[in-house]
Design an enzyme around this catalytic site. Sequence first.
Site, PDB file in Angstrom:
ATOM      1  N   LYS A  28      44.583  68.595  71.501  1.00 28.70           N
ATOM      2  CA  LYS A  28      43.916  67.334  71.873  1.00 28.70           C
ATOM      3  C   LYS A  28      42.513  67.283  71.271  1.00 28.70           C
ATOM      4  CE  LYS A  28      41.644  67.020  75.942  1.00 28.70           C
ATOM      5  NZ  LYS A  28      40.255  66.528  75.962  1.00 28.70           N
ATOM      6  N   ASN A  29      41.759  68.358  71.464  1.00 30.65           N
ATOM      7  CA  ASN A  29      40.348  68.307  71.062  1.00 30.65           C
ATOM      8  C   ASN A  29      40.144  68.395  69.551  1.00 30.65           C
ATOM      9  OD1 ASN A  29      39.649  67.932  73.679  1.00 30.65           O
ATOM     10  ND2 ASN A  29      38.942  70.025  74.054  1.00 30.65           N
ATOM     11  N   ARG A  98      35.122  60.146  77.416  1.00 34.19           N
ATOM     12  CA  ARG A  98      33.784  60.550  77.045  1.00 34.19           C
ATOM     13  C   ARG A  98      33.691  60.964  75.579  1.00 34.19           C
ATOM     14  NH1 ARG A  98      30.719  64.197  76.085  1.00 34.19           N
ATOM     15  NH2 ARG A  98      28.527  63.818  76.545  1.00 34.19           N
ATOM     16  N   CYS A 122      30.586  62.886  83.798  1.00 36.69           N
ATOM     17  CA  CYS A 122      31.988  63.085  84.152  1.00 36.69           C
ATOM     18  C   CYS A 122      32.035  63.967  85.379  1.00 36.69           C
ATOM     19  CB  CYS A 122      32.757  63.698  82.995  1.00 36.69           C
ATOM     20  SG  CYS A 122      32.361  65.424  82.747  1.00 36.69           S
ATOM     21  N   ARG A 127      26.737  65.539  81.316  1.00 36.91           N
ATOM     22  CA  ARG A 127      27.218  65.452  79.922  1.00 36.91           C
ATOM     23  C   ARG A 127      26.235  64.706  79.008  1.00 36.91           C
ATOM     24  NH1 ARG A 127      32.882  66.381  79.809  1.00 36.91           N
ATOM     25  NH2 ARG A 127      32.608  66.782  77.612  1.00 36.91           N
ATOM     26  N   ASP A 314      37.031  75.782  78.935  1.00 39.70           N
ATOM     27  CA  ASP A 314      38.187  74.958  79.324  1.00 39.70           C
ATOM     28  C   ASP A 314      39.268  75.767  80.037  1.00 39.70           C
ATOM     29  OD1 ASP A 314      36.963  72.731  78.313  1.00 39.70           O
ATOM     30  OD2 ASP A 314      38.007  72.778  76.395  1.00 39.70           O
ATOM     31  N   ARG A 406      45.812  63.279  80.575  1.00 39.81           N
ATOM     32  CA  ARG A 406      44.869  63.006  79.490  1.00 39.81           C
ATOM     33  C   ARG A 406      44.973  64.091  78.429  1.00 39.81           C
ATOM     34  NH1 ARG A 406      39.533  63.930  81.287  1.00 39.81           N
ATOM     35  NH2 ARG A 406      39.308  64.117  79.061  1.00 39.81           N
TER      36      ARG A 406
HETATM   37  N1  EPU Z   1      25.082  69.415  75.611  1.00 38.76           N
HETATM   38  C1  EPU Z   1      23.767  69.000  75.647  1.00 38.76           C
HETATM   39  N2  EPU Z   1      23.403  67.941  74.853  1.00 38.76           N
HETATM   40  C2  EPU Z   1      24.306  67.302  74.047  1.00 38.76           C
HETATM   41  C3  EPU Z   1      25.649  67.737  74.023  1.00 38.76           C
HETATM   42  C4  EPU Z   1      26.013  68.801  74.815  1.00 38.76           C
HETATM   43  O1  EPU Z   1      22.949  69.556  76.356  1.00 38.76           O
HETATM   44  O2  EPU Z   1      23.894  66.366  73.356  1.00 38.76           O
HETATM   45  C5  EPU Z   1      25.483  70.546  76.458  1.00 38.76           C
HETATM   46  C6  EPU Z   1      26.600  70.185  77.422  1.00 38.76           C
HETATM   47  O3  EPU Z   1      26.121  69.551  78.586  1.00 38.76           O
HETATM   48  C7  EPU Z   1      27.214  71.540  77.682  1.00 38.76           C
HETATM   49  C8  EPU Z   1      27.101  72.221  76.323  1.00 38.76           C
HETATM   50  O4  EPU Z   1      26.065  71.538  75.624  1.00 38.76           O
HETATM   51  O5  EPU Z   1      26.444  72.250  78.624  1.00 38.76           O
HETATM   52  C9  EPU Z   1      28.366  72.192  75.480  1.00 38.76           C
HETATM   53  O6  EPU Z   1      28.867  70.856  75.431  1.00 38.76           O
HETATM   54  P1  EPU Z   1      29.648  70.298  74.153  1.00 38.76           P
HETATM   55  O7  EPU Z   1      28.821  69.216  73.539  1.00 38.76           O
HETATM   56  O8  EPU Z   1      30.071  71.419  73.289  1.00 38.76           O
HETATM   57  O9  EPU Z   1      30.909  69.613  74.823  1.00 38.76           O
HETATM   58  P2  EPU Z   1      31.691  68.412  74.183  1.00 38.76           P
HETATM   59  O10 EPU Z   1      31.613  68.514  72.723  1.00 38.76           O
HETATM   60  O11 EPU Z   1      31.278  67.147  74.814  1.00 38.76           O
HETATM   61  C10 EPU Z   1      34.026  69.552  73.866  1.00 38.76           C
HETATM   62  C11 EPU Z   1      35.397  69.391  74.452  1.00 38.76           C
HETATM   63  C12 EPU Z   1      35.393  69.882  75.890  1.00 38.76           C
HETATM   64  C13 EPU Z   1      34.939  71.343  75.913  1.00 38.76           C
HETATM   65  C14 EPU Z   1      33.562  71.480  75.248  1.00 38.76           C
HETATM   66  C15 EPU Z   1      33.083  72.913  75.145  1.00 38.76           C
HETATM   67  C16 EPU Z   1      36.376  67.491  73.331  1.00 38.76           C
HETATM   68  C17 EPU Z   1      36.855  66.090  73.418  1.00 38.76           C
HETATM   69  N3  EPU Z   1      35.788  67.997  74.413  1.00 38.76           N
HETATM   70  O12 EPU Z   1      33.182  68.720  74.656  1.00 38.76           O
HETATM   71  O13 EPU Z   1      36.739  69.817  76.330  1.00 38.76           O
HETATM   72  O14 EPU Z   1      34.842  71.780  77.246  1.00 38.76           O
HETATM   73  O15 EPU Z   1      33.623  70.920  73.920  1.00 38.76           O
HETATM   74  O16 EPU Z   1      33.989  73.695  74.451  1.00 38.76           O
HETATM   75  O17 EPU Z   1      36.545  68.138  72.316  1.00 38.76           O
HETATM   76  C18 EPU Z   1      38.442  69.500  77.893  1.00 38.76           C
HETATM   77  O18 EPU Z   1      39.254  69.516  76.949  1.00 38.76           O
HETATM   78  O19 EPU Z   1      38.797  69.561  79.090  1.00 38.76           O
HETATM   79  C19 EPU Z   1      37.022  69.410  77.609  1.00 38.76           C
HETATM   80  C20 EPU Z   1      36.142  69.010  78.499  1.00 38.76           C
END
Ligand code: EPU
Length: 430
Positions: A28-29, A98, A122, A127, A314, A406
């Site tokens: 998915k991701n 998101r 979320c 986030r 995850d 999802r």
């Molecule tokens: N963060 C910040 N600022 C930002 C972005 C992120 O402080 O601008 C922080 C977040 O709050 C968190 C950390 O950095 O503490 C890591 O967040 P990241 O940005 O890596 O998360 P994401 O890219 O929004 C993706 C996956 C998530 C997975 C995370 C971490 C997708 C669609 N989502 O989210 O997957 O947990 O990377 O590996 O790819 C899931 O599949 O259930 C899921 C939530």
Amino acid sequence: MYKYTIDSGYTIQGNNKLNGSVNISGSKNASLPLMVASILTDEDVVLNNIPNLLDVQVLIRILSKLGKDISYENDRMVIKSNGDLCSEAPYELVKKMRGSIIVLGPLLAKRKCCKVSYPGGCAFGPRPIDLHIKGIEALGASVNMEGGYINAEATSLVGTTMNLSGEFGPTVLGTDNIMMAATLASGKTIIEGAASEPECTDLANMLVQMGAKISGIGTNRLEIDGVSKLGGIEYTVIPDRIEAGTYLAMAASSRSKITLNSVCSTHLEKVISLLKDMGCVIETSENSILIDASKNELKPFNVETLPYPEFPTDLQSIFTALATSINGVSEIKESVFPDRFTHIAELNRMGSDIKLHETTIIINGGKPMTGADVQASDLRAGAALLVAAVVAKGISNVHRIYHIERGYEKMETKMRSIGVNIVKKEDDIL
Ligand code: EPU
């Protein structure tokens, strides 16, 4: 199509022993950014192994709204351009997922201006997207927030050096966003503190095949030399390592032996070594993993979630559920999302003894678990409840399964195929 209501649910008769094999779907991701990368080209993008999930359906609607023509049949998606792209991603669609923030970078690169609804928080915290904004500003965009929208524009994007790591380490979607924007920027962009998750690597590999110039793929330092345009591609998405980890946890908690097919074991090295340390027997081949958790008594474990290649956040909730089945005290420290704990209260309703100390989950495992009515509050919290329900005594009704669907393709069918007594109910009442 299945109609979700607040009380839609899975009913699981517990105390299952699993057997047989299960095919792991495309990630998915990884699928979401690969689909979004189609914004960067006017040519056709064909993607194979795309799982049929609610998040994928939402993104199809977003890309269609932006002006792409999409056909999707059996796991194969064809994305065609249909004239000029619209540059606005509206609230009604972005609020459903998101991850739709990743349209920001490619839209900006292709259209030089865009308006994307601010995605909001979320179930597991605020986030933030400050690192995404920092990245596009570093490339020369001006950004303002108004009325719940991010408005970004740039006469041209210009490569630069930036560090995208924040308080909790690198950002996965932030890295994707900036990497995509930088492919069409002028000059060289260096992203220090880049995420190196296999899903980012998959996106980078696809972009390179579309004509992008990226080096350092799979490391925390990406170098991107901008090009004037990207071409079409046919590409196959990687297997879903988190879906695979979920079935491994299910097999371990029920002390069963199953085989996962169409999986990439090298993406799961930390997870596999942890399961082996617990006492599971695991054999891997190029695209399969056999787990046998029936041979040895499983031992409690300690692990910390961290960016790849460490143990993934995850799987934190899912391994919390696994730990409830193991005699002794296990500890899981959550170091990526400091608020990702909503599964604890629901698991405790089923009889577990789980406490939270700051961001460390302390599981006093081996308590008898009984089936209960429980609610999925997010995707992985929901999957944790399924892992617990598989081994609990009696019947569990897991509600709000739209969260689970999802991100898990054919969950109920796959679980049933390995021996879980599960049915999907519409409108079951609490
Ligand atoms: N963060 C910040 N600022 C930002 C972005 C992120 O402080 O601008 C922080 C977040 O709050 C968190 C950390 O950095 O503490 C890591 O967040 P990241 O940005 O890596 O998360 P994401 O890219 O929004 C993706 C996956 C998530 C997975 C995370 C971490 C997708 C669609 N989502 O989210 O997957 O947990 O990377 O590996 O790819 C899931 O599949 O259930 C899921 C939530």
